[in-house]
Design a protein around this motif. Structure first.
Motif, PDB file in Angstrom:
ATOM      1  N   ILE A  47       5.518 -38.602 -68.410  1.00 51.10           N
ATOM      2  CA  ILE A  47       5.874 -37.676 -69.478  1.00 51.10           C
ATOM      3  C   ILE A  47       7.299 -37.152 -69.313  1.00 51.10           C
ATOM      4  O   ILE A  47       8.054 -37.034 -70.289  1.00 51.10           O
ATOM      5  N   ALA A  48       7.696 -36.850 -68.073  1.00 55.06           N
ATOM      6  CA  ALA A  48       8.965 -36.144 -67.838  1.00 55.06           C
ATOM      7  C   ALA A  48      10.076 -37.013 -67.274  1.00 55.06           C
ATOM      8  O   ALA A  48      11.173 -36.521 -67.011  1.00 55.06           O
ATOM      9  N   ALA A  49       9.848 -38.321 -67.096  1.00 57.94           N
ATOM     10  CA  ALA A  49      10.789 -39.178 -66.368  1.00 57.94           C
ATOM     11  C   ALA A  49      12.194 -39.159 -66.948  1.00 57.94           C
ATOM     12  O   ALA A  49      13.187 -39.221 -66.208  1.00 57.94           O
ATOM     13  N   GLU A  50      12.332 -39.077 -68.265  1.00 57.97           N
ATOM     14  CA  GLU A  50      13.656 -39.108 -68.883  1.00 57.97           C
ATOM     15  C   GLU A  50      14.513 -37.907 -68.510  1.00 57.97           C
ATOM     16  O   GLU A  50      15.733 -37.924 -68.682  1.00 57.97           O
ATOM     17  N   LEU A  51      13.878 -36.854 -67.957  1.00 57.40           N
ATOM     18  CA  LEU A  51      14.617 -35.643 -67.607  1.00 57.40           C
ATOM     19  C   LEU A  51      15.045 -35.615 -66.143  1.00 57.40           C
ATOM     20  O   LEU A  51      15.775 -34.712 -65.729  1.00 57.40           O
ATOM     21  N   PHE A  52      14.620 -36.587 -65.333  1.00 55.61           N
ATOM     22  CA  PHE A  52      14.926 -36.567 -63.908  1.00 55.61           C
ATOM     23  C   PHE A  52      16.429 -36.728 -63.680  1.00 55.61           C
ATOM     24  O   PHE A  52      17.051 -37.632 -64.262  1.00 55.61           O
ATOM     25  N   PRO A  53      17.042 -35.906 -62.837  1.00 53.56           N
ATOM     26  CA  PRO A  53      18.446 -36.122 -62.466  1.00 53.56           C
ATOM     27  C   PRO A  53      18.593 -37.451 -61.724  1.00 53.56           C
ATOM     28  O   PRO A  53      17.658 -37.927 -61.068  1.00 53.56           O
ATOM     29  N   ALA A  54      19.782 -38.028 -61.795  1.00 48.83           N
ATOM     30  CA  ALA A  54      19.996 -39.333 -61.170  1.00 48.83           C
ATOM     31  C   ALA A  54      19.792 -39.296 -59.664  1.00 48.83           C
ATOM     32  O   ALA A  54      19.329 -40.272 -59.062  1.00 48.83           O
ATOM     33  N   ASP A  55      20.155 -38.184 -59.022  1.00 49.62           N
ATOM     34  CA  ASP A  55      20.068 -38.097 -57.560  1.00 49.62           C
ATOM     35  C   ASP A  55      18.849 -37.319 -57.083  1.00 49.62           C
ATOM     36  O   ASP A  55      18.794 -36.881 -55.935  1.00 49.62           O
ATOM     37  N   VAL A  56      17.844 -37.137 -57.931  1.00 48.01           N
ATOM     38  CA  VAL A  56      16.684 -36.339 -57.557  1.00 48.01           C
ATOM     39  C   VAL A  56      15.859 -37.042 -56.484  1.00 48.01           C
ATOM     40  O   VAL A  56      15.798 -38.275 -56.434  1.00 48.01           O
ATOM     41  N   ILE A  57      15.257 -36.262 -55.622  1.00 49.01           N
ATOM     42  CA  ILE A  57      14.315 -36.781 -54.630  1.00 49.01           C
ATOM     43  C   ILE A  57      12.922 -36.716 -55.249  1.00 49.01           C
ATOM     44  O   ILE A  57      12.487 -35.658 -55.716  1.00 49.01           O
TER      45      ILE A  57
END
Length: 504
Positions: A47-57
């Motif tokens: 549901i939320a994948a498009e909002l993940f920052p590029a460098d998120v853990i």
């Protein structure tokens, strides 16, 4: 400086239902955590994948078991408790390092979600914030386009995993309902809906707000096709007037007088266990169309198709009796229920009081006996009422306390075994102490006293003490006391009172 811990609801499935605050926190997170089943992708992550920052853990927390079958020594509960401890430890490493952690939750974080178990373990250690999300049942109601509740309707949210009989009872006693956690429980849920008379108006919704969303009548669903991401909506409109009513709405139910001779059952359910309800009472309850009584007693009657329940409070006995008599006059099959025996401080007397009205002259009243509380407590203790005994209620709601005290003195002087009902309540705390003092004026301090509490139920306790050592502060409304006579004996086998009396 530690990081902040966020429980963020991402809604039921459609990414556009994520709130603006939830989206902002996900976009700013150092760590995003989410739950997943064994061998399955995380729905919350999807549901939320498009909002993940590029460098998120990313931290995927994979459940060790989802069906209840496990080899863990602590069983299913033990396996999950260990999993939550390990998951909290993993997230705590990031928080201790100063990283902000967002734990995604499908729907709302605190509505049947796993976030709450992380909250239990981490909220006292780290700054924590909960961001609400759109619950799945709200999306399901929108998908079915059915108004859920109106005005004073009551909404009940039920897990499909609860016992079938209890689920049926609760469905019958509410205006609208949401049933969660279906999957393998669906066949039992459908039977409960049928028993409560709600199946024809129950809507099954699958994967609400997701691309695969579908909804259809619950009666038409194939049991083997029900996934976990499904629920049932039962709207308030589905009652069609057949609701569990209190006694002040009798006029809405009773519309005409029947031509045949009406009959009203007044039944005692016994003190608690189903096994203590007599076969005669069970048969009567299986045939009636309406059950009337005090809420906790009505709740003990198994729900089934065609049964309407009418619950009311604890101080409207005569109004309740009139309501039941009106139902019977209209040709309905009706039972008034009491705990214990209906004739011992129960509804039988109230029904006969109301029936003195000439309007009910044609109603036949049948009282079916039940096991009384005094019988249950006495049996647990031995045979304390094996000889002459008296029964008194310490409640002064329907009689002056002076009358109660006069009767206590007469019983004490007559040396009768005494059973005391209604010894105390939240508003009546002094009567037990007064009764103890009155009885001690005529009885020896070592007179045997039995204190039975919740006899017949899981929390049952039985204590044998003496009249002098009885602690009034330990007595509440769930207790029944039996005060022995001078001849009452305490032996290794139990408490008993001889059938004979020595000549004077």
């Amino acid at each position: 400086m530690t990081g902040r811990f966020y429980g963020v609801g991402v809604g039921p499935g459609d990414p556009e239902l994520i709130t603006r605050k939830a989206a902002r926190l996900i976009e700013q997170a150092d760590v995003v955590a989410f739950h997943a089943g064994v061998g399955k992708a995380s729905n919350a992550r999807r549901i939320a994948a498009e909002l993940f920052p590029a460098d998120v853990i990313e931290e995927q927390l994979t459940y060790p078991v989802t069906t209840g079958a496990t080899q863990h020594p602590g069983g299913y509960a033990g396996a999950l408790a260990e999993f939550y401890e390990e998951s909290a430890a993993r997230l705590a490493v990031h928080l201790d390092a100063g990283r902000d952690v967002v734990l995604l939750a499908e729907g709302d974080p605190l509505f049947y979600g796993s976030f709450m178990y992380m909250h239990d373990r981490l909220a006292d250690r780290f700054p924590t914030e909960v961001v609400p999300g759109v619950p799945a049942f709200v999306a399901a109601t929108a998908a079915a386009a059915r108004p859920l509740v109106r005005q004073t309707d009551v909404l009940t949210v039920l897990p499909g995993t609860m016992p079938e009989s209890e689920l049926a009872r609760r469905l019958a006693d509410t205006d609208a309902a949401i049933i969660m956690k279906l999957g393998r429980t669906f066949p039992a849920v459908r039977r409960a809906l049928a028993a409560a008379g709600r199946l024809d108006h129950a809507v099954y919704v699958e994967r609400a707000s997701m691309p695969e969303e579908r909804w259809l009548p619950a009666a038409d669903v194939e049991a083997g096709s029900v996934p976990y991401f499904s629920l049932i909506v039962v709207t308030g409109d589905s009652r069609n007037g057949l609701r569990s009513r209190s006694v002040d709405v009798a006029a809405e139910v009773v519309t005409e007088v029947a031509a045949s001779a009406p009959e009203l059952f007044v039944v005692g359910l016994g003190p608690g266990p189903a096994g203590w309800t007599t076969p005669e009472v069970t048969k009567a309850l299986a045939e009636v169309e309406h059950v009337v009584g005090y809420g906790p007693y009505v709740a003990r009657v198994p729900q089934r198709a065609g049964l309407t329940r009418h619950s009311s409070g604890n101080t409207v006995e005569v109004d309740r009796a009139r309501f039941a008599l009106d139902l019977a006059r209209a040709g309905n099959k009706v039972a008034v229920v009491s705990g214990g025996d209906a004739g011992v401080f129960g509804m039988a007397a109230a029904v006969f009081e109301a029936a003195e009205d000439a309007a009910y002259a044609d109603v036949s009243i049948r009282v079916l006996p039940g096991v009384s509380a005094v019988q249950a407590v006495a049996a647990r203790a031995g045979a304390p009422i094996g000889a002459d005994f008296a029964v008194v209620s310490l409640s002064d709601r329907l009689k002056p306390w002076a009358v109660v005290e006069r009767r206590l003195r007469a019983i004490a002087e007559a040396d009768l075994v005494l059973a005391i009902y209604n010894p105390a309540s939240r508003s009546r705390t002094e009567q037990v102490a007064t009764a103890q003092r009155v009885l001690l004026e005529h009885r020896k301090p070592d007179t045997v006293v039995i204190v039975g509490r919740d006899v017949g139920r899981a929390e049952e306790s039985l204590r044998v003490t003496t009249l002098a050592e009885l602690d009034p502060a330990s007595i509440d409304m769930k207790c029944l006391l039996i005060v022995g006579a001078e001849s009452t004996r305490l032996s290794p086998a139990g408490v008993w009172t001889p059938r004979y009396v020595e000549g004077e």
